[in-house]
Design a protein around this motif. Structure first.
Motif, mmCIF file in Angstrom:
data_model
loop_
_atom_site.group_PDB
_atom_site.id
_atom_site.type_symbol
_atom_site.label_atom_id
_atom_site.label_comp_id
_atom_site.label_asym_id
_atom_site.label_seq_id
_atom_site.Cartn_x
_atom_site.Cartn_y
_atom_site.Cartn_z
ATOM 1 N N LEU A 1 0.813 -1.217 0.000
ATOM 2 C CA LEU A 1 0.000 0.000 0.000
ATOM 3 C C LEU A 1 0.843 1.263 0.000
ATOM 4 O O LEU A 1 0.313 2.369 -0.014
ATOM 5 C CB LEU A 1 -0.939 -0.004 1.204
ATOM 6 N N GLY A 2 2.170 1.107 0.024
ATOM 7 C CA GLY A 2 3.045 2.273 -0.030
ATOM 8 C C GLY A 2 3.240 2.962 1.298
ATOM 9 O O GLY A 2 3.740 4.098 1.336
ATOM 10 N N GLY A 3 2.856 2.297 2.399
ATOM 11 C CA GLY A 3 3.034 2.895 3.718
ATOM 12 C C GLY A 3 2.117 4.069 3.950
ATOM 13 O O GLY A 3 1.111 4.274 3.256
ATOM 14 N N MET A 4 2.455 4.863 4.938
ATOM 15 C CA MET A 4 1.684 6.065 5.242
ATOM 16 C C MET A 4 1.972 7.153 4.203
ATOM 17 O O MET A 4 3.098 7.275 3.712
ATOM 18 C CB MET A 4 2.038 6.585 6.643
ATOM 19 N N ASP A 5 0.959 7.921 3.880
ATOM 20 C CA ASP A 5 1.101 9.017 2.927
ATOM 21 C C ASP A 5 1.802 10.181 3.632
ATOM 22 O O ASP A 5 1.270 10.769 4.578
ATOM 23 C CB ASP A 5 -0.277 9.445 2.421
ATOM 24 N N GLU A 6 2.992 10.534 3.150
ATOM 25 C CA GLU A 6 3.792 11.555 3.809
ATOM 26 C C GLU A 6 3.322 12.974 3.506
ATOM 27 O O GLU A 6 3.933 13.940 3.971
ATOM 28 C CB GLU A 6 5.263 11.357 3.445
ATOM 29 N N ASP A 7 2.233 13.116 2.746
ATOM 30 C CA ASP A 7 1.617 14.437 2.597
ATOM 31 C C ASP A 7 0.976 14.901 3.902
ATOM 32 O O ASP A 7 0.678 16.089 4.059
ATOM 33 C CB ASP A 7 0.549 14.409 1.505
ATOM 34 N N TYR A 8 0.746 13.964 4.824
ATOM 35 C CA TYR A 8 0.184 14.295 6.136
ATOM 36 C C TYR A 8 1.332 14.381 7.135
ATOM 37 O O TYR A 8 2.062 13.414 7.337
ATOM 38 C CB TYR A 8 -0.803 13.225 6.585
ATOM 39 N N PHE A 9 1.460 15.527 7.783
ATOM 40 C CA PHE A 9 2.518 15.688 8.782
ATOM 41 C C PHE A 9 2.084 15.099 10.121
ATOM 42 O O PHE A 9 2.841 14.417 10.797
ATOM 43 C CB PHE A 9 2.874 17.168 8.946
ATOM 44 N N LEU A 10 0.867 15.385 10.509
ATOM 45 C CA LEU A 10 0.345 14.918 11.796
ATOM 46 C C LEU A 10 -1.176 14.840 11.710
ATOM 47 O O LEU A 10 -1.825 15.797 11.285
ATOM 48 C CB LEU A 10 0.754 15.880 12.917
ATOM 49 N N HIS A 11 -1.728 13.689 12.086
ATOM 50 C CA HIS A 11 -3.163 13.419 12.101
ATOM 51 C C HIS A 11 -3.714 13.138 10.686
ATOM 52 O O HIS A 11 -3.195 13.628 9.698
ATOM 53 C CB HIS A 11 -3.960 14.559 12.744
ATOM 54 N N VAL A 12 -4.735 12.294 10.656
ATOM 55 C CA VAL A 12 -5.514 11.908 9.478
ATOM 56 C C VAL A 12 -4.781 10.901 8.588
ATOM 57 O O VAL A 12 -5.395 10.235 7.767
ATOM 58 C CB VAL A 12 -5.991 13.134 8.641
ATOM 59 N N GLU A 13 -3.461 10.740 8.776
ATOM 60 C CA GLU A 13 -2.738 9.745 7.969
ATOM 61 C C GLU A 13 -3.263 8.333 8.216
ATOM 62 O O GLU A 13 -3.276 7.495 7.298
ATOM 63 C CB GLU A 13 -1.224 9.795 8.238
ATOM 64 N N ASP A 14 -3.746 8.053 9.434
ATOM 65 C CA ASP A 14 -4.305 6.733 9.721
ATOM 66 C C ASP A 14 -5.645 6.542 9.006
ATOM 67 O O ASP A 14 -5.947 5.450 8.502
ATOM 68 C CB ASP A 14 -4.456 6.512 11.226
ATOM 69 N N VAL A 15 -6.447 7.599 8.933
ATOM 70 C CA VAL A 15 -7.720 7.527 8.218
ATOM 71 C C VAL A 15 -7.471 7.311 6.725
ATOM 72 O O VAL A 15 -8.134 6.494 6.073
ATOM 73 C CB VAL A 15 -8.545 8.812 8.444
ATOM 74 N N ASP A 16 -6.501 8.033 6.195
ATOM 75 C CA ASP A 16 -6.135 7.867 4.795
ATOM 76 C C ASP A 16 -5.689 6.433 4.513
ATOM 77 O O ASP A 16 -6.053 5.841 3.487
ATOM 78 C CB ASP A 16 -5.010 8.851 4.450
ATOM 79 N N PHE A 17 -4.911 5.844 5.416
ATOM 80 C CA PHE A 17 -4.432 4.473 5.231
ATOM 81 C C PHE A 17 -5.609 3.499 5.221
ATOM 82 O O PHE A 17 -5.665 2.580 4.401
ATOM 83 C CB PHE A 17 -3.443 4.114 6.345
ATOM 84 N N CYS A 18 -6.561 3.697 6.127
ATOM 85 C CA CYS A 18 -7.751 2.835 6.154
ATOM 86 C C CYS A 18 -8.571 2.998 4.878
ATOM 87 O O CYS A 18 -9.120 2.019 4.348
ATOM 88 C CB CYS A 18 -8.610 3.157 7.371
ATOM 89 N N MET A 19 -8.661 4.213 4.378
ATOM 90 C CA MET A 19 -9.372 4.456 3.126
ATOM 91 C C MET A 19 -8.743 3.650 1.999
ATOM 92 O O MET A 19 -9.434 3.004 1.193
ATOM 93 C CB MET A 19 -9.326 5.956 2.798
ATOM 94 N N ARG A 20 -7.421 3.629 1.940
ATOM 95 C CA ARG A 20 -6.734 2.908 0.862
ATOM 96 C C ARG A 20 -6.871 1.393 1.032
ATOM 97 O O ARG A 20 -6.922 0.663 0.051
ATOM 98 C CB ARG A 20 -5.270 3.342 0.817
ATOM 99 N N ILE A 21 -6.909 0.930 2.277
ATOM 100 C CA ILE A 21 -7.161 -0.496 2.508
ATOM 101 C C ILE A 21 -8.533 -0.886 1.974
ATOM 102 O O ILE A 21 -8.694 -1.906 1.282
ATOM 103 C CB ILE A 21 -7.068 -0.826 4.009
ATOM 104 N N GLN A 22 -9.535 -0.093 2.277
ATOM 105 C CA GLN A 22 -10.888 -0.385 1.818
ATOM 106 C C GLN A 22 -10.952 -0.411 0.296
ATOM 107 O O GLN A 22 -11.575 -1.297 -0.312
ATOM 108 C CB GLN A 22 -11.861 0.675 2.357
#
Length: 338
Positions: A226-247
């Protein structure tokens, strides 16, 4: 017109992901769950004394092959304590000297160093209970379609913490959550809250749309795919983005109610408005990234303005509270109440 747009069923579109038909989300290890090693990754920024307690609790877990601490910023005394702990237990690996690169990038730095079959992204103020990681690997072994999981995340008083299990963040679910529109039509599928901690607790392993990065366990190969965490997010919401990509990739996220961790929260010595600023920026990034095909630009611009207006409104009480706690000291949560 805007309400009709908000209520319209949304088809998530994430062009950066591989075609789900050609992607196996969860290539689990063939090793038995009891032998499947886990790499714990923590990203720390001026976390405070709870960091050592969190590290010790992680190192007591039998299946932990390594604990990788990504030091985004801690004082010399803390680093000296960490190095002493690393001398006592060679599984503790400290990555430092890169400065504060943010949570998402810090997770990716740790993941590139990891060797375990599973990765546990764990907040540095989160204290694991005995057997938690073993339970997580057992669940993965029994659910080969699972791409990530979490456990019950508790406050210091034992109550379930908000955000541990939730619906995916959309402009509409944020509106429902902010103004508690669910009270108008509690049984309507379009009026469900984003956070699920006040709903009936689960009594078995259950799929959920979204979980918290405070405790997020992922097969290492899935994280890499999945390419890991999206580094466009510095703090917060990166976990939500990761779950979105999993779905989107066809994976399943699980909530495990019979294992738990304690999340202390708010231990980093950071001016609260800095945190709120990053929350607002990250939420804005998330909405424009994932919802531009479904929502008109005008709606997204209104959302952007609302996010920063909310920041301004929260600025005064947050600053007053921070000054009070800094000058007079934070109240002891364990002190008896009058």
């Amino acid at each position: 017109m805007l309400l009709e747009t908000a209520l319209r069923p949304i088809t998530l579109n994430i062009p950066s992901l591989p075609d789900p038909e050609h992607m196996q989300v969860v290539p689990h290890s063939d090793r038995p769950a009891s032998q499947s090693p886990c790499s714990v990754i923590m990203v720390s920024y001026h976390t405070g004394p709870v960091l050592v307690e969190s590290l010790r609790a992680a190192l007591t877990q039998a299946q932990v092959s390594e604990v990788i601490l990504v030091d985004n910023g801690n004082n010399k005394a803390t680093l000296d304590s960490l190095r002493a702990l690393a001398q006592d237990d060679g599984r503790l690996k400290i990555i430092t000297g890169h400065g504060n690169v943010g949570f998402a990038r810090g997770c990716n730095i740790g993941a590139r160093r990891a060797t375990g079959d599973h990765l546990l992204l764990l907040n540095p103020d989160c204290v694991l209970r005995p057997g938690v990681i073993r339970r997580g690997t057992e669940v993965f072994a029994n659910h080969p379609d699972a791409a990530a999981l979490t456990v019950r995340i508790e406050n210091l008083d034992g109550s379930e913490q908000r955000g541990g299990r939730r619906n995916l963040m959309t402009p509409w679910t944020c509106l429902v959550e902010q103004f508690r529109l669910d009270r108008w039509m509690p049984d309507h599928p379009y009026f469900q809250r984003m956070n699920l901690n006040e709903t009936a607790p689960f009594d078995e392993v259950t799929p959920v749309p979204c979980i918290s990065g405070a405790f997020m366990m992922v097969p290492r190969l899935t994280y890499e795919q999945l390419g890991g965490m999206d580094e466009d997010y510095f703090l917060h919401v990166e976990d939500v983005d990761f779950c979105m990509r999993i779905q989107k990739a066809g994976g399943v996220i699980l909530y495990v109610p019979d294992a738990a961790v304690t999340h202390v929260k708010s231990t980093s010595k950071v001016f609260p408005l800095v945190v709120e600023w990053h929350k607002s920026v990250s939420a804005n990034t998330y909405f424009w990234k994932h919802f531009r095909p479904q929502y008109p630009d005008l709606v997204l611009r209104i959302i952007s303005v609302a996010l920063y207006v909310r920041l301004v409104v929260r600025a005064i009480p947050l600053t007053i509270r921070w000054l009070r706690d800094t000058i007079f000291g934070a109240p002891d949560p364990n002190a008896p109440q009058a």
